[in-house]
Design a protein around this motif. Sequence first.
Motif, PDB file in Angstrom:
ATOM      1  N   MET A  40       0.849  -1.191   0.000  1.00 57.50           N
ATOM      2  CA  MET A  40       0.000   0.000   0.000  1.00 57.50           C
ATOM      3  C   MET A  40       0.884   1.240   0.000  1.00 57.50           C
ATOM      4  SD  MET A  40      -1.449  -0.596   3.861  1.00 57.50           S
ATOM      5  CE  MET A  40      -2.483   0.858   3.996  1.00 57.50           C
ATOM      6  N   GLU A  42       1.039   3.920   1.731  1.00 54.85           N
ATOM      7  CA  GLU A  42       1.601   4.388   2.996  1.00 54.85           C
ATOM      8  C   GLU A  42       2.853   3.598   3.348  1.00 54.85           C
ATOM      9  OE1 GLU A  42      -1.486   3.828   2.300  1.00 54.85           O
ATOM     10  OE2 GLU A  42      -2.739   5.492   2.998  1.00 54.85           O
ATOM     11  N   ILE A  45       6.002   4.383   1.221  1.00 54.52           N
ATOM     12  CA  ILE A  45       6.750   5.543   1.714  1.00 54.52           C
ATOM     13  C   ILE A  45       7.501   5.186   2.995  1.00 54.52           C
ATOM     14  CG2 ILE A  45       6.536   7.917   2.563  1.00 54.52           C
ATOM     15  CD1 ILE A  45       4.122   8.201   0.688  1.00 54.52           C
ATOM     16  N   ASN A  49      11.436   5.463   3.485  1.00 60.93           N
ATOM     17  CA  ASN A  49      12.014   6.271   4.573  1.00 60.93           C
ATOM     18  C   ASN A  49      13.094   5.479   5.308  1.00 60.93           C
ATOM     19  OD1 ASN A  49      10.247   8.355   4.059  1.00 60.93           O
ATOM     20  ND2 ASN A  49       8.933   7.964   5.828  1.00 60.93           N
ATOM     21  N   TYR A 142      12.859   3.816  15.583  1.00 63.92           N
ATOM     22  CA  TYR A 142      11.606   3.853  14.828  1.00 63.92           C
ATOM     23  C   TYR A 142      11.483   2.646  13.896  1.00 63.92           C
ATOM     24  CZ  TYR A 142       7.638   5.244  12.100  1.00 63.92           C
ATOM     25  OH  TYR A 142       6.410   5.237  11.487  1.00 63.92           O
ATOM     26  N   ARG A 153       0.860  -7.533  13.852  1.00 61.89           N
ATOM     27  CA  ARG A 153      -0.414  -7.573  13.119  1.00 61.89           C
ATOM     28  C   ARG A 153      -0.453  -8.709  12.094  1.00 61.89           C
ATOM     29  NH1 ARG A 153       0.387  -3.035  15.346  1.00 61.89           N
ATOM     30  NH2 ARG A 153      -1.298  -1.615  15.913  1.00 61.89           N
TER      31      ARG A 153
ATOM     32  N   MET B   1      -9.019  -1.637  -2.282  1.00 62.30           N
ATOM     33  CA  MET B   1      -8.697  -1.831  -0.868  1.00 62.30           C
ATOM     34  C   MET B   1      -9.989  -1.938  -0.055  1.00 62.30           C
ATOM     35  SD  MET B   1      -6.303   0.562   1.443  1.00 62.30           S
ATOM     36  CE  MET B   1      -5.059   0.540   0.161  1.00 62.30           C
ATOM     37  N   ILE B   6      -9.301  -1.680   6.201  1.00 62.25           N
ATOM     38  CA  ILE B   6      -8.250  -0.659   6.229  1.00 62.25           C
ATOM     39  C   ILE B   6      -8.904   0.696   5.991  1.00 62.25           C
ATOM     40  CG2 ILE B   6      -5.992   0.000   5.348  1.00 62.25           C
ATOM     41  CD1 ILE B   6      -5.516  -2.758   4.445  1.00 62.25           C
ATOM     42  N   LEU B  27      -5.098   9.202   5.040  1.00 59.18           N
ATOM     43  CA  LEU B  27      -4.375   7.974   4.684  1.00 59.18           C
ATOM     44  C   LEU B  27      -5.208   6.761   5.074  1.00 59.18           C
ATOM     45  CD1 LEU B  27      -3.344   6.868   7.648  1.00 59.18           C
ATOM     46  CD2 LEU B  27      -1.626   8.637   7.331  1.00 59.18           C
ATOM     47  N   HIS B  28      -4.786   5.590   4.595  1.00 57.45           N
ATOM     48  CA  HIS B  28      -5.430   4.343   4.986  1.00 57.45           C
ATOM     49  C   HIS B  28      -4.541   3.609   5.984  1.00 57.45           C
ATOM     50  CE1 HIS B  28      -7.820   4.905   1.280  1.00 57.45           C
ATOM     51  NE2 HIS B  28      -8.737   4.217   1.953  1.00 57.45           N
ATOM     52  N   ALA B  29      -5.146   3.041   7.012  1.00 58.19           N
ATOM     53  CA  ALA B  29      -4.407   2.233   7.980  1.00 58.19           C
ATOM     54  C   ALA B  29      -5.384   1.308   8.694  1.00 58.19           C
ATOM     55  CB  ALA B  29      -3.681   3.108   8.987  1.00 58.19           C
ATOM     56  N   ASP B  31      -5.436   0.288  11.875  1.00 54.01           N
ATOM     57  CA  ASP B  31      -5.865   0.679  13.218  1.00 54.01           C
ATOM     58  C   ASP B  31      -5.149   1.974  13.613  1.00 54.01           C
ATOM     59  OD1 ASP B  31      -3.243  -0.033  14.308  1.00 54.01           O
ATOM     60  OD2 ASP B  31      -3.887  -2.113  14.062  1.00 54.01           O
ATOM     61  N   MET B  34      -1.201   2.012  13.668  1.00 59.86           N
ATOM     62  CA  MET B  34      -0.583   2.033  12.344  1.00 59.86           C
ATOM     63  C   MET B  34      -0.875   3.344  11.626  1.00 59.86           C
ATOM     64  SD  MET B  34       1.060  -0.692  12.449  1.00 59.86           S
ATOM     65  CE  MET B  34       1.725  -1.200  10.880  1.00 59.86           C
ATOM     66  N   GLN B  37       1.707   5.819  12.746  1.00 60.13           N
ATOM     67  CA  GLN B  37       3.005   5.582  12.092  1.00 60.13           C
ATOM     68  C   GLN B  37       2.964   6.025  10.632  1.00 60.13           C
ATOM     69  OE1 GLN B  37       4.777   1.782  12.639  1.00 60.13           O
ATOM     70  NE2 GLN B  37       4.661   1.866  14.855  1.00 60.13           N
ATOM     71  N   ALA B  38       1.865   5.693   9.950  1.00 63.63           N
ATOM     72  CA  ALA B  38       1.758   6.078   8.538  1.00 63.63           C
ATOM     73  C   ALA B  38       1.732   7.598   8.410  1.00 63.63           C
ATOM     74  CB  ALA B  38       0.510   5.462   7.908  1.00 63.63           C
ATOM     75  N   ARG B  40       3.203   9.717  10.365  1.00 67.01           N
ATOM     76  CA  ARG B  40       4.593  10.137  10.541  1.00 67.01           C
ATOM     77  C   ARG B  40       5.371   9.924   9.242  1.00 67.01           C
ATOM     78  NH1 ARG B  40       9.894   7.698  10.036  1.00 67.01           N
ATOM     79  NH2 ARG B  40      11.231   8.531  11.652  1.00 67.01           N
ATOM     80  N   ASP B  41       5.173   8.746   8.635  1.00 70.91           N
ATOM     81  CA  ASP B  41       5.960   8.404   7.450  1.00 70.91           C
ATOM     82  C   ASP B  41       5.551   9.207   6.216  1.00 70.91           C
ATOM     83  OD1 ASP B  41       7.733   6.523   8.523  1.00 70.91           O
ATOM     84  OD2 ASP B  41       6.186   4.991   8.539  1.00 70.91           O
ATOM     85  N   VAL B  42       4.263   9.480   6.096  1.00 71.61           N
ATOM     86  CA  VAL B  42       3.781  10.119   4.866  1.00 71.61           C
ATOM     87  C   VAL B  42       3.819  11.642   4.958  1.00 71.61           C
ATOM     88  CG1 VAL B  42       1.786  10.358   3.320  1.00 71.61           C
ATOM     89  CG2 VAL B  42       2.336   8.122   4.305  1.00 71.61           C
TER      90      VAL B  42
END
Lengths: 258, 95
Positions: A40, A42, A45, A49, A142, A153, B1, B6, B27-29, B31, B34, B37-38, B40-42
Amino acid sequence: MSTTSIALAESPLLALVLRRADDALILGHRLSEWCGHAPMLEEDIALANIALDCVGQARALYEYAAQVDGRGLTEDDFAYRREAHQYRNCLLVEQPNGDFAATIVRQVLFSAFIDPYWRAMMGSADAALAAVAAKAEKETAYHLRHAAEWLIRLGDGTAESRARVQAALDDLWPYAGEAFESDPAEAGLVAAGIAVDPASLRPAFDRTIARVLEEATLTRPTGSGAQSGGRRGRHSEHLGFILADLQYLQRAHPGAVW
Amino acid sequence: MAEAKIPLWEVFIRSRNGLAHKHVGSLHAADAGMALQAARDVYTRRGEGLSLWVVPSAAIVASDPADKEMLFEPTASKIYRHPTFYEVPDDVGHM
């Protein structure tokens, strides 16, 4: 820059720096292979990273390696002009990405080693390594959290995700121990407070893995068939293919820049 | 998706101390953990933030675009609500 491979006289300090640098570069390269292919957007990326963190760590370490070597080499010479047998990374980081589960297991196993390693190295008597450690530790903390959350998960997820992640764990477990091998050549550096004995980090690794696997409802593999050799330049077949990709441009067009 | 498995999350970032969290995207996650975290990353790859919120998109109640005249037009004629009718001394600086 020439296309020929460099020859190195590996002092204990240079060997230590190359172990850390090569782990970071090869893992970073592997993770970069996911770019545009992750399950996906997300996570695409997120993996990129982590790859960039690893390559950044490798650059800082190769720069220091060049300084330690003292003959005017550059970071690029170390990355692009060494052959597979001159690479000092552990076998774990060169293992193929496999499915997403395998990538996550590889990341958890490596991060659970390298994060406490860098934390301990923040107190190194070598100021350059202590500085790299201080920066890297925030990144690897991290990486460990991110990969561990995925492992939990996937393990405690669907029947398929669970089967895949347990299979990946069983496959990669034999590669987990190499990172903790003490090297006699490092003993002097350990005694001088410059390096940390990797073997001393095993209990921290075991605690992390036990906690994560329990939450993931996964079974810790019991096999003892440990794979090692990477630190001495004896690699799996995969590293040659990685280096072919990584080094092609600089070998074919020496000094090419963009 | 699969939206149910998600789901979508809205991301808010506070860029500096003293500022409010600001919506930056979605964004999609699977829970909340996650999603954080996504986020933060995106959304924080270029030093954008000091603090993150993620909120399930489904938890947001939105006004109906069809109501926008009723809701928002009556304010247009009430210019006296804008704080432009008094002088701010220079010493006060940023308000």
